[in-house]
Motif scaffolding. Structure first.
Motif: not given
Length: 168
Positions: A72, A74, A77, A142
């Protein structure tokens, strides 16, 4: 601080750009995907000290897809958050005085190699190319989010940005 001190000592005539490059090494998104950076100090053949960052993971071909799907981007992280914070700090400080480079994100296969190891990537390309294709798609998705967020931060504070090539 060191960058700004050096900037003041160097005459910049004509078309030189002053640029701060937050350098976490090539392919640093590997850290966002769980590979701990390995820092090494050394010197080149002229005795100039340098630091190098390596990313060496060993995620198996059978686990890479689920691993990438579970990452993830966010505030939880650590590395994603760190990349955003250092870019914002640097961009706020630079304002219009100098540019900020986006991190050296590297290529998708470079990052995948940092996650799996180069030998595993090559063997998986031969034996299960669909795993490589899917992993590259997940990584690209990503990495584009990271790039867009970094560039968005820089755009808030600076007139453009540059890259590790020092090109505006």
């Amino acid at each position: 601080d060191r960058f700004e001190e050096l900037k003041e000592k160097i005459y910049s005539g004509g078309d030189n750009l002053y640029s701060y490059f937050p350098n976490y090494g090539a392919g640093c998104p590997a850290a966002m995907f769980g590979v701990e950076p390995e820092y090494r100090k050394g010197s080149d053949k002229y005795g100039i000290m340098s630091e190098t960052v390596w990313y060496r993971g060993e995620i198996s071909a059978q686990k890479i897809i689920s691993h990438l799907e579970n990452v993830r981007l966010d505030e939880n992280n650590e590395w994603y958050s760190r990349f955003l914070k250092i870019t914002e700090y640097a961009a706020k400080r630079a304002k219009k005085d100098y540019t900020i480079s986006v991190l050296d994100l590297g290529g998708v296969l470079d990052v995948l190699s940092s996650l799996m190891g180069p030998q595993t990537v090559i063997l998986t390309m031969k034996r299960n190319p669909e795993i490589i294709d899917q992993a590259c798609s997940l990584l690209l998705e990503k990495m584009l989010i990271l790039y867009d967020n970094l560039q968005g931060i820089i755009d808030q504070y600076c007139d453009g940005s540059d890259s590790w090539l020092n090109l505006w």
